[in-house]
Design an enzyme around this catalytic site. Sequence first.
Site, short mmCIF file in Angstrom:
data_model
loop_
_atom_site.label_atom_id
_atom_site.label_comp_id
_atom_site.label_asym_id
_atom_site.label_seq_id
_atom_site.Cartn_x
_atom_site.Cartn_y
_atom_site.Cartn_z
N LYS A 24 37.35 97.52 26.85
CA LYS A 24 38.57 97.62 27.22
C LYS A 24 39.54 98.10 26.19
O LYS A 24 39.27 97.07 25.04
CB LYS A 24 39.10 96.62 28.02
N SER A 55 44.23 96.80 35.86
CA SER A 55 44.26 97.52 34.78
C SER A 55 43.01 98.04 34.02
O SER A 55 43.22 98.79 33.20
CB SER A 55 45.00 96.64 33.74
N SER A 79 42.62 92.43 37.46
CA SER A 79 42.26 93.58 36.95
C SER A 79 40.74 94.12 36.38
O SER A 79 40.67 95.10 35.90
CB SER A 79 43.27 93.68 35.48
#
Length: 485
Positions: A79, A154, A178
């Site tokens: 990420k 996210s 997330s």
Amino acid sequence: MIDVSSLTIDKVHEHLVCGDFSVKELVDACLSQGRKHASLNAYLEIYGDIEGEIKRAQREIDTKKEKADVLTGIPLAIKDNILVEEKKISCGSKILEGYSATYDAHVIAELKKRGVIFLGRTNMDEFAMGSSTENSAFGTTKNPYDEKRVAGGSSGGSAAVVSFSGALGALGSDTGGSIRQPAAFCGVVGLKSTYGSVSRNGLVALASSLDQIGPFAKNVGDTRILFNAISSYDPKDSTSYNEKTRKKMRLDVSSKKKIGVPRHLFKEGVDEDVLANFEETLSSFKSIGYEIVDIELPSSEFALSAYYIILPAEASSNLARFDGVRFGLHKNGNDMIGDYGATRGEGFGIEVRRRILLGTYVLSAGYYDAYYNKAIAVREKISEEFLEAFESVDVIMTPTTPTPAFKIGEKTENPLAMYLSDIFTVSSNITGTPALSVPSGFVERDGKKLPVALQIMAPHFGEEELFKIGCEYEGLRDTKDGIIK
């Protein structure tokens, strides 16, 4: 070309040791999947200088054979808010334009020791603020099962990459769901670990008391492998727990075989077919000897409200460092204050600005006691209720999300509707307890099969209990349907 769609980390390790294919062939197969699904916008960048890592991993496997680490040569995605030394990092934002990390995050350093191959950085909501990846400055990540729908957020990019086998696993961060929510939307497994079990050193902070790094994988077994690799005490992180403290906090829940279900939280907002899937899942656990117990978590209905006071407050403080002076984007104003305003106004997107303003408001002198202190009190009450519940049940189960993946643009004009997609996940972050999202089947929308998932929550440092029950569940259902080719 290797068909990586059905391969898991443990299977790949066996193939690499036997010489069925090389690390280079494995990496090329994952990158081929990445190119094939480029329209999903899951990868922000695929690293172009990984030949050295590939060769080192292959030498390690050729030399040690069966004794080689199970993660040596395994391609992972990262990420875009986790630091990888000398690699670009943007947190899905324009404000970090041109910035490269100066050191490795603790989790990255641990994985490098194991010989992991990092393929690239994945798309995300800007500074991890969002539930759909629609807040990324670099475009929305689309769902591998239906490109008209979101991948979640996210950590939507990481979830999508694992879903279409653009990597065998990925790291994300979870502040209020997330990891688990995009894992549910994309049909993969996602773990939010106990707060303090995985170092936050090298994770760009959103809300420091809520953030946790965690893994995505295709199955529970691979999730366990990745978690065990990154879960270690880090003296550079003041919130990292050592083994002595972990043992002290861990509850013994091994003998109850009871599952707690807070049905009072399902009164409204949960799609009927999602709820039907959940009840079917509970029946599966009954068939192997688990007792289903209705429990009450009265204060949990306020978890989302408390979360959306605590998170903006911490975010407004953490994001103050992005001022156009120290790193990233810089815009000129009429004076120093003008520089700050121009840089932050152009560099931050609308959702980030919204939460900074809200956080600054609840921390202001006139409203600190009225909002922030009350949210902290609610947080403590919810934590007490969870601890009390875990005295009588092994785990708590809910659907991971109240609906399957929603359409792109469906909730962008209504932030409150977007926030409600985290209604079942925020409690784990509020309490610091671990939670695992495991695919539980499919529901149909507009002629497309969309994944839904089961969330399993355990007491602090109860990850092994999550993995045990998750593996049991995977053994009860056919996990072959719906694989993204």
